[in-house]
Design a protein around this motif. Structure first.
Motif, mmCIF file in Angstrom:
data_model
loop_
_atom_site.group_PDB
_atom_site.id
_atom_site.type_symbol
_atom_site.label_atom_id
_atom_site.label_comp_id
_atom_site.label_asym_id
_atom_site.label_seq_id
_atom_site.Cartn_x
_atom_site.Cartn_y
_atom_site.Cartn_z
ATOM 1 N N LEU A 171 0.823 -1.207 0.000
ATOM 2 C CA LEU A 171 0.000 0.000 0.000
ATOM 3 C C LEU A 171 0.863 1.265 0.000
ATOM 4 N N GLN A 172 1.991 1.205 0.683
ATOM 5 C CA GLN A 172 2.952 2.303 0.754
ATOM 6 C C GLN A 172 4.358 1.704 0.716
ATOM 7 N N ASP A 173 5.251 2.366 0.046
ATOM 8 C CA ASP A 173 6.664 1.979 0.038
ATOM 9 C C ASP A 173 7.448 3.221 -0.332
ATOM 10 N N LYS A 174 8.046 3.849 0.684
ATOM 11 C CA LYS A 174 8.757 5.087 0.393
ATOM 12 C C LYS A 174 9.856 5.343 1.409
ATOM 13 N N VAL A 175 10.802 6.155 0.984
ATOM 14 C CA VAL A 175 11.857 6.620 1.870
ATOM 15 C C VAL A 175 11.233 7.698 2.749
ATOM 16 N N ILE A 176 11.344 7.526 4.075
ATOM 17 C CA ILE A 176 10.745 8.501 4.987
ATOM 18 C C ILE A 176 11.801 9.339 5.707
ATOM 19 N N PHE A 177 13.064 8.945 5.593
ATOM 20 C CA PHE A 177 14.162 9.707 6.189
ATOM 21 C C PHE A 177 15.409 9.416 5.371
ATOM 22 N N GLU A 178 16.166 10.469 5.085
ATOM 23 C CA GLU A 178 17.417 10.282 4.346
ATOM 24 C C GLU A 178 18.407 11.351 4.764
ATOM 25 N N MET A 179 19.657 10.931 4.950
ATOM 26 C CA MET A 179 20.719 11.846 5.343
ATOM 27 C C MET A 179 22.031 11.298 4.786
ATOM 28 N N SER A 180 22.920 12.164 4.382
ATOM 29 C CA SER A 180 24.201 11.718 3.826
ATOM 30 C C SER A 180 25.029 11.050 4.923
ATOM 31 N N SER A 181 25.919 10.161 4.514
ATOM 32 C CA SER A 181 26.773 9.474 5.489
ATOM 33 C C SER A 181 27.710 10.456 6.183
ATOM 34 N N GLU A 182 28.110 11.515 5.491
ATOM 35 C CA GLU A 182 28.959 12.533 6.114
ATOM 36 C C GLU A 182 28.215 13.225 7.248
ATOM 37 N N GLU A 183 26.939 13.534 6.999
ATOM 38 C CA GLU A 183 26.127 14.205 8.015
ATOM 39 C C GLU A 183 25.871 13.266 9.201
ATOM 40 N N VAL A 184 25.544 11.997 8.939
ATOM 41 C CA VAL A 184 25.341 11.025 10.021
ATOM 42 C C VAL A 184 26.622 10.878 10.835
ATOM 43 N N GLY A 185 27.760 10.862 10.155
ATOM 44 C CA GLY A 185 29.049 10.729 10.836
ATOM 45 C C GLY A 185 29.301 11.827 11.853
#
Length: 187
Positions: free
Chosen positions: A135-149
């Motif tokens: 019914l739903q399939d989507k990216v709900i959060f995304e952040m670059s690996s540099e930012e997560v680091g």
């Protein structure tokens, strides 16, 4: 669910080593949960058994989207009337496994939500399905690996790991709430 990620970090250091998928099956009566727990090996999960994964979806050929999968937690939440699973995979969420599991007698005609935190915490994917239909399939959060680091770097005073956790879990909570409102017609 927040505690699971925090416990994982404490147990294994600061590195999350697997992709986590949090699955919720909605509107499970206490009687249905009791039957599920009677017929499937939920007690073995505490001792590290993954038998329930094979019991729910015995056709291993339908697991082709993951290399390996383990169940970390199972619980029935009586006030919410939900069954909750926490699964670990290497990278990909267990989409095909979940689609097949949704045909199980105890999960038929029930909303199932799955949110997956990718092992490097750069991506969170949200899915909702019922009876094998996505019914739903989507990216709900995304952040670059540099930012997560930066959240893991003690030399970055403006980046607290708790803030990253809160951002991820607030996004997950919002996704699940929207799915409940839309598909279960809840307030």
């Amino acid at each position: 669910m927040r505690l699971v990620l925090s416990k994982l970090r404490k147990r294994k250091g600061t590195e999350v080593d697997s992709t986590k998928s949090y699955i919720t099956v909605h509107d499970i009566s206490p009687e249905a949960a009791e039957e599920l727990e009677f017929y499937y090996d939920v007690d073995g999960i505490e001792n590290g058994s993954n038998d329930i994964l094979n019991e729910l979806v015995p056709q291993l050929s339908t697991w082709d989207d993951v290399g390996w999968m383990e169940i970390e937690e199972y619980e029935y939440n009586l006030p919410e009337k939900t069954v909750n699973f926490t699964l670990e995979t290497k990278w990909l969420p267990p989409i095909n496994w979940l689609r097949e599991a949704s045909h199980n007698l105890y999960f038929q005609n029930r909303l199932i939500t799955m949110t997956t935190i990718q092992k490097d915490e750069t991506l969170v994917r949200g899915m909702a399905l019922m009876d094998g239909e996505v019914l739903q399939d989507k990216v709900i959060f995304e952040m670059s690996s540099e930012e997560v680091g930066k959240y893991y770097n003690d030399d970055e005073p403006d980046y607290e790991l708790d803030d990253l956790d809160n951002e991820i879990w607030n996004t997950i909570d919002k996704f699940v709430n929207v799915c409940e409102q839309f598909y279960l017609e809840r307030d």
